[in-house]
Design an enzyme around this catalytic site. Structure first.
Site, PDB file in Angstrom:
ATOM      1  N   CYS A  29     -10.518 -37.437  20.212  1.00 22.70           N
ATOM      2  CA  CYS A  29     -11.955 -37.151  20.310  1.00 22.70           C
ATOM      3  C   CYS A  29     -12.352 -36.588  21.662  1.00 22.70           C
ATOM      4  CB  CYS A  29     -12.762 -38.405  20.006  1.00 22.70           C
ATOM      5  SG  CYS A  29     -12.356 -39.125  18.422  1.00 22.70           S
ATOM      6  N   HIS A  79     -19.832 -37.954  23.026  1.00 33.10           N
ATOM      7  CA  HIS A  79     -19.088 -37.931  21.764  1.00 33.10           C
ATOM      8  C   HIS A  79     -19.851 -38.739  20.720  1.00 33.10           C
ATOM      9  CE1 HIS A  79     -16.165 -38.366  18.715  1.00 33.10           C
ATOM     10  NE2 HIS A  79     -15.712 -39.540  19.086  1.00 33.10           N
ATOM     11  N   ASN A 111     -18.705 -39.100  12.689  1.00 36.18           N
ATOM     12  CA  ASN A 111     -17.824 -38.831  13.835  1.00 36.18           C
ATOM     13  C   ASN A 111     -16.848 -37.711  13.454  1.00 36.18           C
ATOM     14  OD1 ASN A 111     -15.803 -38.850  15.752  1.00 36.18           O
ATOM     15  ND2 ASN A 111     -15.539 -41.066  15.770  1.00 36.18           N
TER      16      ASN A 111
HETATM   17  N1  ACO Z   1     -19.745 -52.163   5.163  1.00 37.35           N
HETATM   18  C1  ACO Z   1     -20.096 -53.449   5.068  1.00 37.35           C
HETATM   19  N2  ACO Z   1     -19.533 -54.415   5.799  1.00 37.35           N
HETATM   20  C2  ACO Z   1     -18.578 -54.059   6.673  1.00 37.35           C
HETATM   21  C3  ACO Z   1     -18.145 -52.738   6.818  1.00 37.35           C
HETATM   22  C4  ACO Z   1     -18.774 -51.763   6.018  1.00 37.35           C
HETATM   23  N3  ACO Z   1     -18.468 -50.458   6.079  1.00 37.35           N
HETATM   24  N4  ACO Z   1     -17.182 -52.693   7.758  1.00 37.35           N
HETATM   25  C5  ACO Z   1     -17.000 -53.944   8.191  1.00 37.35           C
HETATM   26  N5  ACO Z   1     -17.832 -54.755   7.536  1.00 37.35           N
HETATM   27  C6  ACO Z   1     -17.975 -56.195   7.692  1.00 37.35           C
HETATM   28  C7  ACO Z   1     -16.691 -56.842   8.178  1.00 37.35           C
HETATM   29  O1  ACO Z   1     -15.845 -57.127   7.098  1.00 37.35           O
HETATM   30  C8  ACO Z   1     -17.210 -58.076   8.847  1.00 37.35           C
HETATM   31  O2  ACO Z   1     -17.506 -59.037   7.854  1.00 37.35           O
HETATM   32  P1  ACO Z   1     -17.239 -60.610   8.131  1.00 37.35           P
HETATM   33  O3  ACO Z   1     -18.126 -60.943   9.289  1.00 37.35           O
HETATM   34  O4  ACO Z   1     -17.617 -61.220   6.839  1.00 37.35           O
HETATM   35  O5  ACO Z   1     -15.788 -60.689   8.473  1.00 37.35           O
HETATM   36  C9  ACO Z   1     -18.534 -57.620   9.451  1.00 37.35           C
HETATM   37  O6  ACO Z   1     -18.925 -56.443   8.734  1.00 37.35           O
HETATM   38  C10 ACO Z   1     -18.434 -57.296  10.912  1.00 37.35           C
HETATM   39  O7  ACO Z   1     -17.271 -56.475  11.108  1.00 37.35           O
HETATM   40  P2  ACO Z   1     -16.893 -55.927  12.513  1.00 37.35           P
HETATM   41  O8  ACO Z   1     -15.670 -55.076  12.398  1.00 37.35           O
HETATM   42  O9  ACO Z   1     -16.868 -57.061  13.474  1.00 37.35           O
HETATM   43  O10 ACO Z   1     -18.134 -55.008  12.785  1.00 37.35           O
HETATM   44  P3  ACO Z   1     -18.655 -54.423  14.129  1.00 37.35           P
HETATM   45  O11 ACO Z   1     -20.018 -54.914  14.384  1.00 37.35           O
HETATM   46  O12 ACO Z   1     -17.635 -54.501  15.224  1.00 37.35           O
HETATM   47  O13 ACO Z   1     -18.799 -52.883  13.736  1.00 37.35           O
HETATM   48  C11 ACO Z   1     -17.675 -50.813  14.094  1.00 37.35           C
HETATM   49  C12 ACO Z   1     -17.668 -52.141  13.364  1.00 37.35           C
HETATM   50  C13 ACO Z   1     -18.912 -50.039  13.639  1.00 37.35           C
HETATM   51  C14 ACO Z   1     -16.442 -50.012  13.754  1.00 37.35           C
HETATM   52  C15 ACO Z   1     -17.764 -51.132  15.604  1.00 37.35           C
HETATM   53  O14 ACO Z   1     -16.737 -52.005  15.979  1.00 37.35           O
HETATM   54  C16 ACO Z   1     -17.691 -49.927  16.440  1.00 37.35           C
HETATM   55  O15 ACO Z   1     -18.627 -49.162  16.517  1.00 37.35           O
HETATM   56  N6  ACO Z   1     -16.586 -49.728  17.124  1.00 37.35           N
HETATM   57  C17 ACO Z   1     -16.420 -48.566  17.960  1.00 37.35           C
HETATM   58  C18 ACO Z   1     -15.372 -47.768  17.448  1.00 37.35           C
HETATM   59  C19 ACO Z   1     -15.812 -46.397  17.019  1.00 37.35           C
HETATM   60  O16 ACO Z   1     -16.936 -46.023  16.855  1.00 37.35           O
HETATM   61  N7  ACO Z   1     -14.812 -45.615  16.864  1.00 37.35           N
HETATM   62  C20 ACO Z   1     -14.992 -44.309  16.451  1.00 37.35           C
HETATM   63  C21 ACO Z   1     -13.694 -43.781  16.017  1.00 37.35           C
HETATM   64  S1  ACO Z   1     -12.600 -43.543  17.274  1.00 37.35           S
HETATM   65  C22 ACO Z   1     -13.128 -42.255  18.158  1.00 37.35           C
HETATM   66  O17 ACO Z   1     -14.088 -41.622  17.900  1.00 37.35           O
HETATM   67  C23 ACO Z   1     -12.394 -41.897  19.345  1.00 37.35           C
END
Ligand code: ACO
Length: 327
Positions: A113, A254, A284
């Protein structure tokens, strides 16, 4: 140091759109969860037979047209991508042929990215070696073909698209000048975001596709890394150029996640009206996200002649970087 000027910005995204509601029919998710956790409402998805080189070519042709440049004038075609049509030949070779660039130096590189920022830095090096170089830089991805549609933690995040720029060392008729840039990496974080499909993902003909083929990500750790390092590199760029955040007209980060962008904005103490986002429409798109965002910001007059634009990215590797652009 030879100056780097951007002469045009253009982008292309596939026609097909997948809304959050569409996604919730494929995987156990819902519009509310995706919007509140990521800021994404929809993403563009390449159609059957539509590949990274196709998106890249369309963006490249627009960029050449906007620059008023004939492809035969190009000396280099450089493509940032983590989702090549094939491991070889490079997307860049196909794009150079498709646009009619003739026999030029063409290659792909991988900075995930951070591809746009790394690409600017690579272009600057080529311009230092040959100030007459005319470079087509394309950032293009078909990430939706690398997501596991049964993994709701990743498949909701990504979309397809391409951004393209024409870059030279000539100030005349330029849109923007690169004022400063920095690119960094830390391979100790290689496990945080992985896009498989290389030699580490062995398979025999006839085997089912292994799960290592798809994008894997440690979301929480990635989030913390992204906020910390994008903020730090922005501070460093501002400090070493004698700028204050109040000098920045627009932050174009990004487009990975709205909460990451907001957290970076808060750390930099920049007002929300000076932070550009369009990930609601595109998701993304990895390396393509900043050139797509810059193009839209420019088209929407969010960037004016004289604007100072701060861009920053993070990605698999881990890689990160930042750049200051004066329009
Ligand atoms: N829909 C519904 N529920 C979901 C989903 C979904 N798509 N995905 C996860 N959940 C649930 C999980 O199962 C979990 O449930 P539980 O509490 O019952 O176990 C709950 O939601 C929380 O899951 P987390 O993974 O802890 O969610 P988080 O708040 O961390 O959000 C996310 C996840 C959006 C990916 C976040 O961690 C994030 O933004 N990370 C940054 C990474 C990123 O944006 N990367 C981009 C790609 S890499 C790049 O661009 C270089």
């Amino acid at each position: 140091m030879t100056d780097l000027y951007i002469h045009s910005l253009a982008f292309h995204t596939p026609e097909k759109v997948l809304s959050n509601d569409d996604l919730s029919k494929i995987v156990d998710t819902n519009d509310e969860w995706i919007r509140t956790r990521t800021g994404i409402s929809q993403r563009h998805v390449a159609g059957a037979g539509e590949n990274t080189s196709d998106l890249a070519t369309k963006a490249a042709l627009k960029a050449l047209k906007n620059a008023g440049m004939d492809a035969s004038e190009l000396t280099h075609v450089i493509v940032a991508t983590g989702t090549q049509d094939n491991l070889s030949p490079s997307v860049a070779c196909m794009v150079a042929s498709n646009v009619g660039a003739g026999h030029v130096m063409s290659f792909d590189f991988s900075a995930a990215c951070s591809g746009f920022i790394y690409g600017l830095s690579i272009c600057r090096s080529f311009l230092c070696a040959d100030p007459k170089a005319k470079i087509l830089l394309v950032c293009a991805e078909v990430l939706t073909r690398r997501v596991d549609w049964q993994d709701r933690t990743t498949c909701v995040l990504f979309g397809d698209g391409a951004g393209a720029l024409v870059i030279t060392a000539e100030a005349e008729n330029a849109l923007a000048k690169l004022e400063d840039i920095q690119c960094l990496s830390d391979g100790d974080g290689r496990e945080l975001i992985v896009v498989g499909g290389g030699t580490a993902c062995a398979y025999q003909k006839g085997d089912p596709v292994d799960s290592c083929y798809f994008i894997r990500m440690m979301g929480r750790e990635t989030y913390k890394f992204a906020v910390r390092n994008m903020s730090a590199i922005c501070h460093e760029l501002l400090d070493r150029n004698g700028y204050d955040i109040s000098d920045v007209d627009l932050l174009v980060a990004h487009q990975a996640n709205i909460r990451i962008i907001q957290a970076v904005g808060e750390r930099l103490k920049i007002s929300e009206d000076r932070v550009f986002t369009n990930l609601a429409q595109y998701g993304n798109t990895s390396s393509a996200s900043i050139p797509i965002a810059l193009s839209e910001a420019f088209d929407q007059d969010r960037i004016q002649p004289g604007s100072l634009v701060l861009t920053t990215a993070f990605g698999s590797g881990l890689t990160w970087g930042g750049a200051l652009l004066r329009f």
